[in-house]
Scaffold this active site. Sequence first.
Site, PDB file in Angstrom:
ATOM      1  CB  THR A 184      25.881 -52.783  59.114  1.00  0.00           C
ATOM      2  OG1 THR A 184      26.788 -53.145  58.083  1.00  0.00           O
ATOM      3  CG2 THR A 184      25.812 -53.929  60.105  1.00  0.00           C
ATOM      4  CB  ILE A 185      23.942 -53.377  53.716  1.00  0.00           C
ATOM      5  CG1 ILE A 185      25.370 -52.964  53.349  1.00  0.00           C
ATOM      6  CG2 ILE A 185      22.992 -52.172  53.648  1.00  0.00           C
ATOM      7  CD1 ILE A 185      25.529 -52.574  51.884  1.00  0.00           C
ATOM      8  NE  ARG A 215       6.171 -44.340  60.734  1.00  0.00           N
ATOM      9  CZ  ARG A 215       5.506 -45.432  61.076  1.00  0.00           C
ATOM     10  NH1 ARG A 215       6.161 -46.507  61.512  1.00  0.00           N
ATOM     11  NH2 ARG A 215       4.194 -45.463  61.003  1.00  0.00           N
ATOM     12  NE  ARG A 274      27.279 -48.235  51.806  1.00  0.00           N
ATOM     13  CZ  ARG A 274      27.359 -48.883  52.949  1.00  0.00           C
ATOM     14  NH1 ARG A 274      26.316 -49.006  53.724  1.00  0.00           N
ATOM     15  NH2 ARG A 274      28.497 -49.405  53.328  1.00  0.00           N
ATOM     16  CB  SER A 300      28.176 -46.803  65.689  1.00  0.00           C
ATOM     17  OG  SER A 300      28.460 -46.440  64.358  1.00  0.00           O
ATOM     18  N   GLY A 310      28.135 -46.660  58.065  1.00  0.00           N
ATOM     19  CA  GLY A 310      27.540 -46.725  56.730  1.00  0.00           C
ATOM     20  C   GLY A 310      26.021 -46.687  56.824  1.00  0.00           C
ATOM     21  CD  GLU A 359      33.240 -54.415  49.074  1.00  0.00           C
ATOM     22  OE1 GLU A 359      33.694 -53.573  48.294  1.00  0.00           O
ATOM     23  OE2 GLU A 359      32.431 -54.141  49.963  1.00  0.00           O
ATOM     24  N   GLY A 363      20.169 -68.191  42.638  1.00  0.00           N
ATOM     25  CA  GLY A 363      20.535 -69.402  41.900  1.00  0.00           C
ATOM     26  C   GLY A 363      21.904 -69.322  41.236  1.00  0.00           C
TER      27      GLY A 363
END
Length: 332
Positions: A125-126, A21, A264, A105, A11, A222, A185
């Site tokens: 990864t987030i 970079r 994302r 990965s 992802g 989720e 909060g």
Amino acid sequence: MQKIAVLTSGGDAPGMNAAIRAVVRTAGFHQLGVLGVMRGFHGLIHNEFIELNPRSVADIIHRGGTILKSARSVEFPTPEGQASAIRNLREAGVEGLIIIGGDGSFRGGMRLQAAGINVIGIPATIDNDIPCTDYSIGFDTTVNTVVEAINKIRDTATSHERIYVVEVMGRHSGYIALYAGLAGGAETVLIPEVEADLDDVCQRIVAGYKLGKAHSIVVVAEGVGGNFKTGRSLDESSAFRIGNYVKAKTGFETRVTVLGHIQRGGNPTAQDRIVASRMGARAVEMLREGQGGYMVGVVHTAIRATPLEEAFRQEKTMDLEFYRLAHILASQ
Ligand code: ATP
């Protein structure tokens, strides 16, 4: 060493470009050539290599996504897929590979390492669910995106004295929900790591109302569905089931917001850019030192290397003190 390659896989996460970079410019500093591999392992198998130089990574430090694109490859886990990837890397003269991605990965990277190509992984990864590093690239940006959304929802929730259930990403990990819930909060945070009791949630909402709270925000990862005491319906998201349950039980007006893919994207935060820059630079230094089979990570603010297999063998643990704190602070 003359030439290395870099790819992004799994992802996408904001800050991947800052890492690319840093890899290219650190390599440039040492007069090392860099090939970019398009579309992760798919591009390795199909020879999608591009030359990168310090100018080709100009103007990307602030951009979300990845200029190298990301993909999932069903061919790579097969022996034929790996043989093709290894052949292409050898033919291109690549002596070391940097993989920016998640644990899947890194598993793929181990196969290449076993074939004699030095591989260094950079966790991006987030979900922040990779062990052996406090921090994965993209997490901070996503948490800030969610907090911004909660701030906005809070305005309308207060005006209408409603309950808002906000679903955030995290199928197996509650990091985004917990950090954003604490920073935003939220009255309640529901995460996959802790079994949710919806009756407790309702009680907390009613108690808050009695204390004079104008609204209540419930942040849900989720992936919490599997832990519900109230049963699971696969075709309905956790947030909608929770919203319906809370509405029926408390009688309060309840709204549900599923934040989805906005989580994302976006410009990486300063923290994500800095961590990505540090990790990218260290990854190149390690390859130059002849090291491979490691993931670079952040441990107590220092950049540390861990054997790659540890990064997918171990489970990332969550500090449940954060969970307790979020609920203590929101319960008064
Ligand atoms: P995210 O956490 O964002 O999903 P990830 O890196 O874990 O990122 P995956 O889809 O699990 O994403 O893995 C990316 C790619 O790595 C897969 O498409 C596959 O090609 C390769 N891969 C995953 N597991 C293995 C494995 N056990 N052996 C070889 N290759 C693998």
